[in-house]
Structure formats: C-alpha cells, structure tokens
Design a protein around this motif. Structure first.
Motif, PDB file in Angstrom:
ATOM      1  N   ALA A 305       0.837  -1.202   0.000  1.00  0.00           N
ATOM      2  CA  ALA A 305       0.000   0.000   0.000  1.00  0.00           C
ATOM      3  C   ALA A 305       0.872   1.253   0.000  1.00  0.00           C
ATOM      4  CB  ALA A 305      -0.930  -0.011   1.211  1.00  0.00           C
ATOM      5  N   PHE A 307       3.789   1.471  -1.360  1.00  0.00           N
ATOM      6  CA  PHE A 307       4.266   1.572  -2.745  1.00  0.00           C
ATOM      7  C   PHE A 307       3.224   2.312  -3.583  1.00  0.00           C
ATOM      8  CE2 PHE A 307       4.871  -0.909  -6.915  1.00  0.00           C
ATOM      9  CZ  PHE A 307       5.879  -0.067  -7.373  1.00  0.00           C
ATOM     10  N   GLY A 308       1.945   2.060  -3.293  1.00  0.00           N
ATOM     11  CA  GLY A 308       0.858   2.698  -4.024  1.00  0.00           C
ATOM     12  C   GLY A 308       0.549   4.113  -3.565  1.00  0.00           C
ATOM     13  N   ARG A 463       4.060   7.484  -7.402  1.00  0.00           N
ATOM     14  CA  ARG A 463       2.976   6.510  -7.288  1.00  0.00           C
ATOM     15  C   ARG A 463       2.715   5.831  -8.623  1.00  0.00           C
ATOM     16  NH1 ARG A 463      -1.630   8.997  -6.934  1.00  0.00           N
ATOM     17  NH2 ARG A 463      -2.841   7.715  -5.512  1.00  0.00           N
TER      18      ARG A 463
ATOM     19  N   GLY B 136      -1.976  -5.470  -0.721  1.00  0.00           N
ATOM     20  CA  GLY B 136      -2.000  -4.113  -0.175  1.00  0.00           C
ATOM     21  C   GLY B 136      -2.094  -3.063  -1.267  1.00  0.00           C
ATOM     22  N   LEU B 137      -1.376  -3.302  -2.346  1.00  0.00           N
ATOM     23  CA  LEU B 137      -1.383  -2.326  -3.443  1.00  0.00           C
ATOM     24  C   LEU B 137      -2.751  -2.280  -4.118  1.00  0.00           C
ATOM     25  CD1 LEU B 137       0.192  -0.347  -5.244  1.00  0.00           C
ATOM     26  CD2 LEU B 137       0.808  -2.290  -6.693  1.00  0.00           C
ATOM     27  N   SER B 140      -5.625  -0.915  -1.929  1.00  0.00           N
ATOM     28  CA  SER B 140      -5.612   0.528  -1.711  1.00  0.00           C
ATOM     29  C   SER B 140      -5.705   1.311  -3.017  1.00  0.00           C
ATOM     30  CB  SER B 140      -4.351   0.936  -0.931  1.00  0.00           C
ATOM     31  OG  SER B 140      -3.188   0.549  -1.624  1.00  0.00           O
ATOM     32  N   ARG B 141      -5.386   0.671  -4.137  1.00  0.00           N
ATOM     33  CA  ARG B 141      -5.432   1.352  -5.432  1.00  0.00           C
ATOM     34  C   ARG B 141      -6.143   0.457  -6.453  1.00  0.00           C
ATOM     35  NH1 ARG B 141      -1.306   4.829  -6.687  1.00  0.00           N
ATOM     36  NH2 ARG B 141      -2.634   5.298  -8.478  1.00  0.00           N
TER      37      ARG B 141
END
Lengths: 621, 392
Positions: A305, A307-308, A463, B136-137, B140-141
């Motif tokens: 997260a 990283f995002g 991002r 997680g990435l 969240s995105r």
C-alpha cells in the motif's frame, strides 16, 4: 444530584490507590472504569491499570479467573497506577488471594462476606477461611454481605436471581464512591444511557448504587470517609484514554495531516490487537484495515500500500516483529515509508503474552539481516501514544523509511486523563508525490527513483499510475540514483552508508531532550518507554528528600538525540532502569563509553516507583 | 499421478501417431470490469494523461517495444521465461490499459526477475510474498492493473499461505505461476511440484515428497479463475492470459515452463509436436473434450473418466463430455487429471466464477459508511465519550 450531607468526619488525603477485584463475571472492569470517570470529574489526576486473566473464560471462583482494575488518583501529578493498594475491594476469596500481596500494611479490604463459603474457599485454594483465622490482622477488613444486601434490595425489582446477583458490583461501586467522596452522577448518567431501554434493569442498578452509597453513610463499620482535592491540571478539555486508542487516534491524525489514507495490515496478536479493533471502527476516516493471513502478509500488504502511495502501517508484538523482519529489510531497501508498532510483551518465544516487558529494543535496533538501520522511537504513557504515533508517521513520510514505534501491553491497556489536542494545532506532514521525470539523459527525460533530497536524503515517491515515471523497486541492491540492480562493490558500500546516513539525519529535526528535575546533579536516571511514570515518581520522591537527581526519558532510540553527551556530562552518575535484562544500557555504553549503571526488573511487571527510589537511595547513600 | 518418475518423452501407446497441433479454442475476449474508484483515498485521483498518450485508448499506440525496459534480460539462453516475457509484452498493448497503471509484483526466483524487464511499475519483492504485497497495493489502489509473477517454489512452498488467501479473497489481479518443477535460481533442488523419485542435488536418492497439482490447489482455495497454459504455445498462452486479465477477480494461470538447465524437457510430452496431440488436452467451455486431432475423446463412466476412440465406430463425439468451466464438479474432475499415464494433461480454463472482489467490498463498505455517517471528523472523534474541562 446533590450528595446527602455526610454526618461522618472527612479526612483529606493527597492520593489513594484502590483495586477492584473479582471473578471475570463480576463486572470489575466496569466498576473500575465508572469509578475512574467519577474521579476524573472530581478533577483528580489519575492512572489506571486493568489486569485481566490470560484465559478467556477461566473457571469461576478460581484464581485464574480473577479480573482486577487498579486506579490511583491524587491532588498532585499521578504518574503510575500505584505501587501499593490502599483499598482492595474483593468480590470473592480468589480475588483476595491474588491481590492481597499488593495491599499496604494497615490498608483497607472490603470483602463480599457472602462469597466465603466452603466451596468458594476451596475453589480459591484456601485451606482455612482467611476472615476467621487471623491472617488478615494487619489490615482493616470490612466484611460486607454484598450478595445478601443486593438480593434484599432488589427483591421487588422483578429481576431474576441471576440478574440480581450480577448487579452487586453496583453496590460495591456506590460504597467506594461514598468512601472517597466521589460524585454519583456520572455513574447514574451511564446507567441511564446503558439501560434506558430496559427500565427494570436501569432502576435496579440505580437503586443498588444508591444503596451502596447510603450503606457507607449508615453502617458503623466506616468511621471516616476520605476526600482527595482536585489536582492542578493544565487547562483544557480532558478525556480518559487507553494507549491502544491513542495509537489509533494518532495514526488517524497523521493520515489527516498528510492527506494520505491509512492502510493498516495486521494479524491478531496480544496485546496489539486492540489497535486493529480501534482502527477497524474508523472507516469513515478512510482507514483501510486488513486482517491478514499471517504477520508476514500483514506487513507485506502495508508495504504494498505504501508503494501505491498510502500510509502503510502494521502493528504486532515481538514474535510478529520476528516474522516481519525480512519485509522490514525490503522496506529499508525500497525506501518506502512504513510505520511498524511493536506492543512489546514478555519473551522470548510466546513468553508472557499478557505481561509487559521492554525486551525488544535490541530487536528493533538490530533484528534484521544485513545493514538495515531504521528509526526507532518509543511511547512513554498512554496519552503519549498519540504523539508517538503521529511522530512515527512524520519520520516515515519525511525520510521515506520504515519506522519502528515501541510501546507495550502496559501502555496499551493502561489509561490516563488526556488533554485533547486541538487538531488545528497539529502540524501538517507535507507529502509530495513526484509527477515529472527528474533527470535528462541524451535528451530524454527519465525518472531516477534513487536521486535524493539533499537535506533529508529521502528518495522521491512516485505513485504507480503516474505517466512517465514507470520504475522498478526490489530487494536487490540498488545502483545509486538509477535504482537499477547493482552488484558493484563500491556502490554497495556507498548505498549502505547512504541508508545509514539518511536515518542519522532524522536527528537533525529533533527537539532538545527535556529533563525532569535540574539540568545538573549527582545522578541522572535515563529511561525509555512505559517506565516513565515510575521513574519520575521515584525521582520526585528522591528530590523531596533533598537528593540531586534528575531524569531523562528517551523518545528517540535511533538515532539518539545529539544533545545527550552534553547532558550526560553534567551528572556524576547515570542510572538506566529497564524492564528487561539490560538493553538500552548496552546501547548507551557502546555509544558514549560512559559507566551507565543498569537497573533491571524482568518479572513481566512494571517498576514500582519505590524500587527505583531505592536504587537511587542506594547509589547516593 | 504416476507412481514412477515420469520419463521425458513417453512412448506413445501403440497405434497412435503424432498429428498436427490441435486447433486453438476461439475465445471471446471478455470485457474487463473497471476497477472500483478508491473513493476515500486522498490524492488517489486518476492521473491526467499527457496529450501524446491519449488517455485510456492510449495503449493502442503502444507496441511490444514500449513494454521492454532498458535492462538486459539475464535468464539462461533457451529458458522458457523468454517466451512468457515476449507473450506478455505482446499482449499488453492490446489490453487498452494505460502503461502507467500496470504494475508487476514478483517474489524471488528466476521467474521473479520478470518485473525488471517490463517498462511498467514493478516490485521484485521477497520470497513468496508477492501476493501479500500485491494485496495491499490493489486493495488501496483498485484502479491499478496488478500482475503477480511467481514460480512453483515461490508460490507453492514459501508463499503457499499467501497464495491460498489471495485466491479466496479474490482480488482482481493476475497470477502467473511459472512452473518448471525445479528450483532454478538456487541451482537445482526439487520443488513442491517435482515428481516423486526425482533425482536432484538435494535428492540424490530420489525425492520422497508428493507433489502439488497447482490447479487443484487453486480450485481448493476457491479461486475464481483457474487456468493452465505452456511456454511452448505462445498463442494459447496469450489467449489464456488475456482471459485471466479480463476476469474480474484473481486470474490464476499455471504456465508450464521449461528449465533447460536443471529440468530440461519436464513438459515435453505435452509441449513437443510429436507427443503433444496425444498427451495434451485443450479444454474449452461448451465444447466436447477431444484430443489427438479429434480422434479421441473423454467420456464419463460413472464418476470415472474414460478415453474413447472416436474412429472405431463404437463412440462418437456425442459421447464425449462437454466441458463447462462454470462447474465446480467438472473443474475438480478435469483439474485432477495430473500426470496420469492413461489420460492426457489438460490445458485451458478450468474454472471461472464471478464473485465480488476484495477491493470492491472493502471500498463499498467504506463508502457506504461515509455516506451513512458522514466523513470522519477528527475533533469529534477525539472528544467522543466522557470529557471534562479544566478551566484556568
């Protein structure tokens, strides 16, 4: 409501420590927290320590099932939940047995006399009834037939026997409120709010609370009641706060001040789960909570997260940190922000899950493969957990680094009055994502992910989703600036030093280290984490004896504040109390080459102020 | 599974001659559901694209070359990974996803070097943990297009836990599991998919470990899209990857990939043209299960699979089992055809199910609460419960 005018003499005392203890089902946590609220509204300073069994539902009446709530309050600054108990309220023999050692000589004990039957005594492991064999001669014991009086008071209430018996804690609460001249109104308001929809239960509880209060006034057992005058607290709006709550609130505050949503990855573990419970209720703040399949996934998802472009956070206890270690190294290598909270508990291995210890400091500082430095900070009181969480986020986002925040179970479940900050006064945490390439080579604009900010040495945060900044991160050593994989020997040494230097630069922002006491003297007591209350209480008492003692409490454990050497030089001797076998003391000795003296307690229990005070006296005698 | 270690090129049963490559199943390219907007995430608005990239249709202008990074590809010459890399780089321009929204996350192993070679966002993470990081990435995105690159050791040994959990949660990502039945990067130990009896550096007297069938594992973990393809059939691979991408959920694809250094020819029975028709079965939704150029088929004999000869006159194509990729039962049955001496090895889409994704549920819940209660107010939160004022 107006209190009935007491006919009994009132004795003013500076402070008191009381402990409510009973079976898990006796409602002692509730009784304790209601007494706490009344005390807060009486404007005393206070500190509390709930103490519940590790077993979820231990057999009723046994010592394993004893649940306690300790509260200390006073008209001066209260720093700890108290070394010795002035009043123990014991709802059964098991509670008496477990907590008697904490009662001071001449201390008061109120027991539920109805609960001392043969069966109850057997369950508690008593061969003889302690109320009858003289073993309590050095205490002031008040035998109150709580069950009988409760049944009598509620015989026309329409409640069944079980409901009636469950209410007896209200009688005890009423009696304790009377004994310490506390207002009844907060408890009455709470009952109204809680049982408003069940009038017969509400009325029964109100009736019983008042019965307990009036019992104190009318019984001849109590010849005196006590009063603790309001403390001089800093003006402001206060509430009671537990450490776990304060951590959650601090994270949300940092989320708001940085404009980044929180992604909280966590795996259930005592005593860190409370943070997950708190945060999972705060979804309207955009908080994403992820209960992962294991500790590794919890930190991995948080890093993903980050990283995002989110504020990635994870919390755990020592065993979980051990599992997260490899991912922490990846966070060091990828230089992404990440906040890692360690609610320390007794170790090693599963150790003492519900007991407190400060034994993960060296793990936090060094517990990763390779050269993997990261900032480490610690919270010192339940309310301070808010500031510590906010600061951990600030460092992580400013320096693009994982940060470890050390707290412990004692802080997480302990509570204290907390002056609520004005959120407008909290500083912004500036975060800027890169939107454009930062380099031109051969006429082509490129993004180099490891070109650093000159001041902080932080690398830029780009991002995914930003056109033109496509780049790859990873755990392999990075080439300076380009971030490409590099096995070049000189580059590895350079990057290792750069990563260390970046963490060292955190020290540039640090405020001067505050001292408790005078700026120079015979002895400086140096602590970190949850020992603050005990240390300062001990130092205060020693100073009142005329000793030249001060103390210093470290928020920053890596990097250490730059002003420490100069402070250390102003004191003849240096004492380092820790709830471990000597960890900070090693770090300080190695770093400053001074004869720091360790003081260690490794019992899963916090220091009593008296223990530190004694060490001070021994050193300065 | 065969009791004895398999040979590299099995002798074909008598009377069977290698034929030509089976026709690839024509597959409709499903429409990909757009990712849910993150909604609450501050600062997560979709980036405005520069004029020359042309917005969402931009990738139409991109070519395979645009997805190749400037890094030298360092796999061993002849490695099956090259074919997978080329196929993915050819596929991406056709998907219509802006390049900057694509992220490749890998673990550790030969396959996991993949992100370095892609001119997209990427992370070469740590051993076995790619699904955790991708979770997680993506959570969240949700608007990002996340691809997980992993191998048999990475996904099924050290990362087995994360694999099963991402499958049950059903995040909308693609998982490309490069299965070469060996540990390559550590130079040749048996892997969790190696056959029993395998002689490797760590099993000089033969492996005693029973292997995983990744397809059965993924089905057992409630994967919503489970498929298998092979490095030596780029056309099939590209089609399967496209479908995995278009599937609104976790697209799990096992890719048989030849390690020509430590396990050369492990899949040759299924991938080489002399044996492929007899040993590989290409399954296809709503189509009868046939192989060997349509000369043989599979039928159900009770609950057992039986190979039938479609040329002898006893059986016709109407007797063959018609595949249904939405059937848990059929996918379980066909998915379990695994190195059987008497049955071909199946390739294609075993199972497909529409189920709400984790990130959709996550953000729907958050947005629903915000809609109902209003956005959180920090001052109000801090003052919640009993408060008292100390005045000057």
């Amino acid at each position: 409501m107006s209190l009935p005018t007491s006919q009994k003499p009132v004795q003013t005392i500076p402070e008191a420590t009381i402990l409510f203890a009973g079976d898990s089902g006796d409602g002692m946590q509730l009784t304790g927290s209601q007494f706490t609220l009344a005390t807060a509204l009486a404007r005393n300073d206070l500190a509390t320590l709930p103490d519940f069994p590790a077993e979820i539902r231990a057999p009723a009446g046994t010592t394993y099932g004893v649940s306690g709530f300790q509260l200390r309050f006073g008209s001066e600054h209260v720093r700890t939940p108290g070394d010795e108990v002035d009043l123990l309220v014991a709802m059964n023999p098991a509670a008496l047995k477990v907590h008697l050692p904490r009662v001071r000589p001449e201390g008061a004990i109120i027991v539920n006399a109805d609960a001392f039957t043969k069966r109850d005594l057997e369950l508690a492991g008593y061969d003889h009834n302690p109320l009858e064999n003289g073993s309590l001669a050095s205490y002031r014991v008040f035998e109150v037939p709580l069950t009988t009086m409760t049944r009598e008071a509620l015989k026309d209430s329409g409640l069944n026997q079980k409901e009636i018996d469950r209410s007896k804690n209200m009688f005890a609460l009423g009696l304790a409120l009377w004994l310490y001249s506390r207002p009844m109104q907060p408890a009455l308001d709470w009952i109204e709010q809680k049982f408003g929809k069940k009038p017969e239960i509400r009325d029964a509880n109100i009736h019983l609370l008042k019965k307990g209060y009036h019992f104190g006034e009318t019984t001849e057992d109590f010849v005196v009641r006590y009063e603790v005058r309001p403390a001089r607290l800093q003006p402001g709006t206060y509430r009671a706060i537990r450490g776990a709550q304060a951590l959650a609130f601090g994270l949300v505050a940092a989320s708001q001040k940085s404009g980044l949503p929180i992604f909280y990855g966590s795996y259930p573990i005592t005593p860190a789960s409370d943070i997950l419970h708190e945060l999972s209720r705060l979804k309207t703040f955009g908080v994403m909570t992820f209960q992962a399949e294991d500790e590794i996934a919890a930190v991995g998802a948080a890093l993903g997260a980050s990283f995002g472009g989110a504020l990635g956070v994870t919390a755990t206890s020592g065993p979980g940190i051990a599992l997260k270690g490899e991912t922490l190294g990846l966070a060091v290598m990828t230089e992404l922000p990440l906040v890692v909270i360690n609610m320390q508990r007794g170790g090693p291995s599963t150790g003492l899950p519900t007991k407190t210890e400060q034994s993960d400091l060296l793990q936090a500082l060094y517990g990763r493969n390779g050269e993997a430095p990261m900032p480490v900070i610690a919270a010192s009181t339940p309310g301070d957990c808010f500031d510590a969480a906010f600061e951990a986020c600030r460092i992580a986002l400013t320096y693009m680094t994982p940060v470890i925040l050390l707290a412990d179970g004692y802080l997480g479940t302990g509570a204290e009055p907390w002056r609520i900050p004005r959120t407008a006064d909290l500083p912004d945490i500036p975060v800027s994502f890169v939107t454009k390439p930062n380099h031109t080579a051969n006429g082509t604009a490129r993004f180099l992910p490891y070109v650093r900010d000159e001041q902080t040495l932080a690398r830029p945060w780009a991002r995914p989703g930003t056109p033109g900044l496509e780049h790859r991160l990873g755990g392999l050593e990075k080439q300076h600036e380009t971030g490409n994989v590099s096995y070049d020997p000189a580059n590895h040494e350079y990057m290792t030093r750069l990563r260390a230097e970046k963490v060292e630069r955190v020290a540039r922002d640090l405020p001067p280290t505050p001292l408790f006491g005078d700026p120079a003297g015979d002895l400086l007591v140096i602590g970190w984490g949850s020992t603050r209350g005990s240390i300062e209480a001990a130092v205060q008492r020693a100073r009142e004896r005329g000793l030249k003692v001060s103390s210093l409490h470290l928020r920053y454990l890596n990097p250490l504040p730059p002003d420490l050497p100069e402070i250390f030089a102003r004191f003849d001797r240096l004492l380092v109390p820790e709830i471990n076998n000597g960890q900070l003391v090693r770090v300080l000795r190695e770093r400053y080459l001074l004869p720091f003296i360790p003081l260690n307690k490794i019992q899963g229990l916090p220091f009593r102020a008296a223990e530190i005070e004694q060490a001070i006296l021994d050193l300065l005698a | 599974m065969a009791d004895s270690p398999k040979g590299k090129k099995p002798t074909l049963p008598p009377g069977m001659q290698p034929g030509k490559k089976p026709t690839l199943p024509p597959q409709p390219a499903g429409k990909r559901k757009p990712g849910s907007p993150p909604g609450v995430a501050a600062g997560t608005t979709r980036p405005v694209l520069p004029p020359d990239t042309g917005g969402d249709g931009a990738s139409a202008h991109l070519t395979r070359k645009d997805f190749a990074s400037d890094q030298d590809v360092r796999w061993c010459p002849g490695c099956g990974d090259y074919a997978i890399l080329a196929t993915v780089q050819r596929l991406l321009p056709e998907l219509g996803v802006p390049r900057e929204n694509i992220v490749f996350i890998s673990g550790i192993g030969c396959s996991s070097r993949f992100p370095y070679y892609m001119e997209t966002y990427g992370m070469h993470s740590i051993h076995g943990r790619a699904p955790a990081i991708a979770t997680g990435l993506k959570a969240s995105r949700p608007e990002l297009d996340v691809w997980i690159i992993t191998g048999d050791g990475d996904a099924l040994s050290i990362g087995g836990n994360h694999l099963i959990h991402i499958l049950r949660r059903n995040l909308n990502v693609q998982i490309l599991l490069f299965n070469n039945q060996i540990y390559g990067l550590t130079k040749g130990q048996y892997s969790p998919t190696s056959e029993q009896g395998k002689i490797t550096k760590s099993t000089p007297y033969g492996s005693i470990d029973y292997p995983f069938n990744p397809i059965s594992l993924a089905l057992g973990a409630h994967g919503t899209f489970v498929a298998r393809t092979m490095d030596r059939d780029p056309k099939h691979m590209k089609e399967i990857l496209r479908q995995a991408h278009d599937h609104p959920g976790t697209g799990f694809v096992e890719i048989y990939q030849n390690c020509n250094i430590f396990n050369d020819g492990a899949f040759f029975p299924f991938t080489e043209k002399d044996t492929k028709p007899e040993r590989a079965l290409f399954i296809e939704h709503n189509r009868p299960l046939t192989f060997a150029n349509g000369t043989r088929g599979l039928r159900l004999d009770g609950w057992r699979l039986q190979v039938i000869d479609l040329q002898g006159g006893d059986w016709s194509i109407d007797d063959c089992l018609v595949y249904d990729e939405t059937s848990r039962e059929l996918s379980g049955l066909i998915g379990r055809m695994f190195w059987e001496p008497d049955l071909p090895q199946p390739f294609g889409v075993f199972y497909r199910e529409e189920r709400r994704t984790y990130e959709d549920l996550l953000h729907t819940q958050i947005e629903g609460l915000i809609e109902k209660r209003g956005r959180g107010d920090l001052d109000a939160l801090l003052h919640q419960g009993d408060t008292w004022v100390i005045e000057d």
